[in-house]
Design a protein around this motif. Sequence first.
Motif, mmCIF file in Angstrom:
data_model
loop_
_atom_site.group_PDB
_atom_site.id
_atom_site.type_symbol
_atom_site.label_atom_id
_atom_site.label_comp_id
_atom_site.label_asym_id
_atom_site.label_seq_id
_atom_site.Cartn_x
_atom_site.Cartn_y
_atom_site.Cartn_z
ATOM 1 N N GLN A 1 1.218 4.093 -3.026
ATOM 2 C CA GLN A 1 1.010 5.530 -2.792
ATOM 3 C C GLN A 1 2.145 6.355 -3.381
ATOM 4 N N THR B 1 0.842 -1.204 0.000
ATOM 5 C CA THR B 1 0.000 0.000 0.000
ATOM 6 C C THR B 1 0.875 1.251 0.000
ATOM 7 N N GLU B 2 1.927 1.231 0.798
ATOM 8 C CA GLU B 2 2.855 2.385 0.832
ATOM 9 C C GLU B 2 3.584 2.521 -0.516
#
Length: 215
Positions: free
Chosen positions: A127, A123-124
């Motif tokens: 992003q 997820t990081e």
Amino acid sequence: MLQVYLVRHGETQWNVERRIQGQSDSGLTGKGIQQAQQVAQRVRNLGITHIISSDLGRTQQTARIIAQAIGCDYVVDDRLRELDMGVLEKRDIDSLTEEEESWRRRLVDGTPDGRIPQGESMTELSQRMHAALSACLELPPQSRPLLVSHGMALGCLVSTILGLPPYAERRLRLRNCSLSRVDYQQSAWLAPGWVVETAGDVSHLDAPAMDELQR
Ligand SMILES: O=C(O)[C@@H](CO)OP(=O)(O)O
């Protein structure tokens, strides 16, 4: 319509040795340099206006070869780095224990914040890759950028553009020096925003290219 080309770096020594790089680094092999030269010839006449590369050595080495062929310089953006694989970096993938393998699986088994200890979640990664891609929208009109990045980073970017969650099981293979293209467009027939035009094209390479870790 903004077209953004995506290139994964050429084959590296640790790709061949099946060692996990992540944000560690190893240099291009002779084959990797040849792959970079071939993708450079492929993109030479595409009207590329900007080259933006992950700041790791393997991607800068690839970007330098492409930049020389196109006759333009390149800049670096650390948001394009490979996933930080924490305590497993530099490790031989075949030497992982069952517990260490479970850390790797947790990245893509549906756990939104799954990560290797001291590493980054998918997820990081998603992003920061989307932030780097969105920055291309701020370039002057008629720009045509080319981004040089990594297997998991680009796979995560393209898969999330297609609507998959970043922590979904990997079903997209992006080989060394593969060429992909994503477009930012407003079409009556496609979802507004980013769409995938090409993913993982290696037709410009004269020999089979490795997947990131031959898994
Ligand atoms: O980090 C690595 O070892 C591989 C994993 O996908 O990525 P790349 O070779 O594309 O940097």
